[in-house]
Scaffold this active site. Structure first.
Site, mmCIF file in Angstrom:
data_model
loop_
_atom_site.group_PDB
_atom_site.id
_atom_site.type_symbol
_atom_site.label_atom_id
_atom_site.label_comp_id
_atom_site.label_asym_id
_atom_site.label_seq_id
_atom_site.Cartn_x
_atom_site.Cartn_y
_atom_site.Cartn_z
ATOM 1 C CB ILE A 15 130.637 52.286 26.904
ATOM 2 C CG1 ILE A 15 130.792 53.719 26.361
ATOM 3 C CG2 ILE A 15 131.742 51.982 27.904
ATOM 4 C CD1 ILE A 15 130.613 54.810 27.414
ATOM 5 C CB VAL A 57 119.340 46.182 34.874
ATOM 6 C CG1 VAL A 57 120.261 45.120 34.316
ATOM 7 C CG2 VAL A 57 119.484 47.509 34.147
ATOM 8 C CE1 TYR A 150 123.747 59.386 32.114
ATOM 9 C CE2 TYR A 150 125.015 61.425 32.287
ATOM 10 C CZ TYR A 150 124.944 60.061 32.004
ATOM 11 O OH TYR A 150 126.078 59.396 31.589
#
Ligand SMILES: NC(=O)c1ccc[n+]([C@@H]2O[C@H](COP(=O)([O-])OP(=O)(O)OC[C@H]3O[C@@H](n4cnc5c(N)ncnc54)[C@H](OP(=O)(O)O)[C@@H]3O)[C@@H](O)[C@H]2O)c1
Length: 250
Positions: A15, A57, A150
């Protein structure tokens, strides 16, 4: 005025890469980060104008270096897309050890967008139209049985997104929630649910940003926030029925 600057985390594939392409087409100068040099090289081969930076990150020092790079080269940031994410699929009761897996998901799906956004604030403040996009998920409303941590991370991220929107509004920094349906990427490989192309999500984001939308829910996800507010029981039953029938839309 010079072209706006966007940073897309995990933007070398999936994405994120579709978002990168749509932003470049929309006139942005785009910085992309990810962990794999090969993936970053491949992305640059497809979009030569891309500025790629290797950065995990979940590593605060690497995030600091990434922001140092953006500061030195552009002096500001107009759009931050917190896209990098991980969905680890397993049945809670069936795994032998869970601690490391749970921590990895929470670190990437929840802590990283918080840390990256915080580190980006000085650069966002240099923009006259700064926006932060949090890539959420329908699992934030009703948990996905094989992705509990998640789902919980995305639910917590949703809360952060709303709170941050209020907190940053006085500074003129917008905070946008993007809610994709099931998208055809590496994350969903092996699932035979109906999947949409990543480009559909990217186009919805760019057009939602142009219209100053706070929440951009795509395809089947358009109904989730509405039902979640008006009829949470109906939403839960609908999504659970989909799971039971082997068709999950998230
Ligand atoms: N696919 C779906 O159906 C779906 C639905 C709803 C929401 N979402 C959300 O959309 C986002 C993107 O999903 P996707 O399907 O495109 O995932 P994907 O295909 O697995 O791609 C994830 C990207 O993130 C990068 N990444 C992973 N860990 C990273 C880290 N620690 N630091 C920096 N970059 C990292 C990966 O590159 P490297 O491995 O090279 O780092 C990769 O480019 C996620 O937040 C996901 O939760 C996806």
């Amino acid at each position: 005025m010079s072209a706006p600057v966007a940073l897309v985390t995990g933007g070398a594939s999936g994405i994120g890469f579709a978002i990168v392409r749509a932003l470049v087409d929309d006139g942005y100068r785009v910085v992309v980060c990810g962990r794999s040099d090969d993936r970053l090289r491949h992305a640059r081969a497809l979009v030569p104008s891309l500025d790629t930076v290797r950065c995990d990150v979940t590593d605060e020092l690497e995030v600091g270096a990434l922001m140092g790079h953006v500061a030195a080269r552009y002096g500001r940031l107009d759009l931050l897309v917190n896209n990098a994410g991980l969905q680890d699929n397993y049945r809670f009761a069936e795994v032998a050890a869970i601690a490391d897996r749970a921590r990895s998901e929470i670190e990437l799906d929840l802590v990283a967008p918080v840390v990256v956004t915080h580190a980006a604030l000085p650069l966002l403040r240099q923009s006259t139209n700064a926006r932060v996009v949090m890539v959420g998920s329908g699992t934030a409303w009703v948990p996905k049985p094989d992705a509990l941590v998640y789902s919980a991370s995305k639910a917590a991220l949703r809360s952060v997104t709303t709170g941050l929107r209020w907190e940053l509004a006085p500074e003129g920094i917008g905070v946008v929630e993007l809610v994709p349906p099931v998208v055809d990427t590496a994350m969903t490989a092996g699932r035979d649910d109906d999947k949409v192309a990543p480009e559909l999500v990217a186009d919805a984001l760019v057009s939602g940003l142009r219209r100053d939308r706070e929440r951009i829910a795509v395809g089947t996800m358009r109904w989730v926030p509405i039902l979640g507010r008006l009829a949470p029981g109906v939403l839960e039953r609908t999504l659970r029925a989909g799971v039971d029938a082997g068709r999950d839309v998230r």
